[in-house]
Design a protein around this motif. Sequence first.
Motif, mmCIF file in Angstrom:
data_model
loop_
_atom_site.group_PDB
_atom_site.id
_atom_site.type_symbol
_atom_site.label_atom_id
_atom_site.label_comp_id
_atom_site.label_asym_id
_atom_site.label_seq_id
_atom_site.Cartn_x
_atom_site.Cartn_y
_atom_site.Cartn_z
ATOM 1 N N LEU A 191 0.836 -1.205 0.000
ATOM 2 C CA LEU A 191 0.000 0.000 0.000
ATOM 3 C C LEU A 191 0.872 1.258 0.000
ATOM 4 O O LEU A 191 0.586 2.225 -0.721
ATOM 5 C CB LEU A 191 -0.919 0.015 1.225
ATOM 6 N N ALA A 192 1.930 1.251 0.821
ATOM 7 C CA ALA A 192 2.824 2.407 0.868
ATOM 8 C C ALA A 192 3.474 2.656 -0.493
ATOM 9 O O ALA A 192 3.610 3.811 -0.927
ATOM 10 C CB ALA A 192 3.895 2.199 1.934
ATOM 11 N N LEU A 193 3.853 1.574 -1.182
ATOM 12 C CA LEU A 193 4.459 1.724 -2.505
ATOM 13 C C LEU A 193 3.434 2.164 -3.545
ATOM 14 O O LEU A 193 3.696 3.043 -4.372
ATOM 15 C CB LEU A 193 5.091 0.400 -2.936
ATOM 16 N N ALA A 194 2.247 1.549 -3.513
ATOM 17 C CA ALA A 194 1.213 1.876 -4.503
ATOM 18 C C ALA A 194 0.744 3.320 -4.383
ATOM 19 O O ALA A 194 0.424 3.964 -5.393
ATOM 20 C CB ALA A 194 0.025 0.920 -4.338
ATOM 21 N N LEU A 195 0.710 3.837 -3.161
ATOM 22 C CA LEU A 195 0.231 5.206 -2.936
ATOM 23 C C LEU A 195 1.348 6.244 -3.005
ATOM 24 O O LEU A 195 1.104 7.434 -2.786
ATOM 25 C CB LEU A 195 -0.464 5.290 -1.567
ATOM 26 N N TYR A 236 6.462 10.942 4.423
ATOM 27 C CA TYR A 236 6.273 9.732 3.624
ATOM 28 C C TYR A 236 7.156 8.607 4.141
ATOM 29 O O TYR A 236 6.753 7.440 4.171
ATOM 30 C CB TYR A 236 6.557 9.991 2.148
ATOM 31 N N LEU A 237 8.377 8.950 4.555
ATOM 32 C CA LEU A 237 9.239 7.953 5.199
ATOM 33 C C LEU A 237 8.564 7.402 6.450
ATOM 34 O O LEU A 237 8.631 6.198 6.733
ATOM 35 C CB LEU A 237 10.581 8.573 5.555
ATOM 36 N N GLY A 238 7.877 8.276 7.213
ATOM 37 C CA GLY A 238 7.143 7.828 8.390
ATOM 38 C C GLY A 238 6.026 6.869 8.044
ATOM 39 O O GLY A 238 5.764 5.902 8.764
ATOM 40 N N VAL A 239 5.339 7.119 6.913
ATOM 41 C CA VAL A 239 4.277 6.219 6.468
ATOM 42 C C VAL A 239 4.857 4.857 6.093
ATOM 43 O O VAL A 239 4.290 3.804 6.409
ATOM 44 C CB VAL A 239 3.498 6.830 5.280
ATOM 45 N N ILE A 240 6.007 4.866 5.411
ATOM 46 C CA ILE A 240 6.679 3.601 5.078
ATOM 47 C C ILE A 240 7.036 2.845 6.355
ATOM 48 O O ILE A 240 6.824 1.629 6.465
ATOM 49 C CB ILE A 240 7.942 3.876 4.236
ATOM 50 N N CYS A 278 -3.760 8.161 7.193
ATOM 51 C CA CYS A 278 -3.841 7.058 8.148
ATOM 52 C C CYS A 278 -5.239 6.440 8.153
ATOM 53 O O CYS A 278 -5.391 5.214 8.261
ATOM 54 C CB CYS A 278 -3.472 7.540 9.551
ATOM 55 N N CYS A 279 -6.275 7.277 8.043
ATOM 56 C CA CYS A 279 -7.649 6.768 7.985
ATOM 57 C C CYS A 279 -7.843 5.881 6.757
ATOM 58 O O CYS A 279 -8.467 4.816 6.832
ATOM 59 C CB CYS A 279 -8.642 7.933 7.956
ATOM 60 N N ALA A 286 -8.711 1.885 6.760
ATOM 61 C CA ALA A 286 -9.943 1.432 6.101
ATOM 62 C C ALA A 286 -9.650 0.327 5.086
ATOM 63 O O ALA A 286 -10.355 -0.686 5.021
ATOM 64 C CB ALA A 286 -10.630 2.613 5.423
ATOM 65 N N ILE A 287 -8.583 0.510 4.296
ATOM 66 C CA ILE A 287 -8.211 -0.517 3.311
ATOM 67 C C ILE A 287 -7.813 -1.805 4.016
ATOM 68 O O ILE A 287 -8.234 -2.905 3.616
ATOM 69 C CB ILE A 287 -7.063 -0.013 2.420
ATOM 70 N N ALA A 288 -7.014 -1.695 5.083
ATOM 71 C CA ALA A 288 -6.552 -2.891 5.799
ATOM 72 C C ALA A 288 -7.721 -3.645 6.429
ATOM 73 O O ALA A 288 -7.778 -4.885 6.364
ATOM 74 C CB ALA A 288 -5.541 -2.498 6.870
#
Length: 328
Positions: free
Chosen positions: A84-88, A101-105, A240-241, A245-247
């Motif tokens: 998901l992190a890569l796709a987005l 973005y690094l934090g999201v990864i 994050c929401c 939701a996807i997960a």
Amino acid sequence: MISRLRLVFDNFTLILIAVVAAATFIPAQGIGAVIFGWVTNLAIALLFFMHGAKLSRQAIVAGAMHWRLHLLVFSCTFILFPLLALALRPLLLPLLGDPLYLGVIYLCALPGTVQSAIAFTSIARGNVPAAVCSASASSLIGIAVTPLLVNLLTNIEASGTVSTLDAIGRISVQLLLPFVAGHLMRPWIGGWMDNNRRWLKNVDQGSILLVVYTAFSASVIDGLWKQVPPSALLELTAVCCVLLAIALFVTARLSRTLGFNVEDEITIVFCGSKKSLATGVPMAQILFTGAAVGPALLPVMIFHQIQLMVCAVMAQHYARRNNPAMAA
């Protein structure tokens, strides 16, 4: 005002926000930062020693044989989230910037929670032994897998991370060894730990707060809030929401498609969609350096609060199934 806030945030989250504010206005500096660093390392070791002592050998045996469930949970935790992190990335990178973005990864590479996943599974009347085994194993596997994923998904030189082998070695010493020591001590201290879970929870949460204060103090001194304006926090919350939701949708849909019963579905949803603040905070101090620590922690902290609120509602919904009294 406080009573209204407590309708949305639990006490720990309010204190966590206060600690971030304290680090912003009164950061630890000089000799104070050195002292806080040593105390923080001891607190992290104590935190994982307690986690190891809480883990029952019987619970491991009871849940370990359900390999299809564990495989799905681990796939969602360590494959779905990073994908998901890569796709987005084309959307998130220009929206959030490099540091967040690094934090999201980093968030997507973390293992799942232990205590809250088990608690929500229990409230929802799911497969608790499998939840204990899956959540605990996820936490241990993450000690090696999370640094590898962060290395795989980021540019080491640009991201402010340390080398993968060094990170795994330091994480093993600081997190895994205390965990193993605590588990080996369980025959002698396990009963006392089980009887004192309520106040030991304060020690658990206090360790996390101490690490957050130390990490954010260093990041504030390095210019954290110049990198992350208020508008970016709102955008990060929305991201994050969406991730949660996807997960939640994917874990529920996969568990039904693969023929798991409702009890197993509950375990898969609550273990496969959550990310650990307790593991994420101390691990970030090892994986990231300087100003990169604060932005790496912000997505984890925001996601943690959102997952608690959403999963609390879902657990109550699951618990009401086939129970007219609760439904009323």
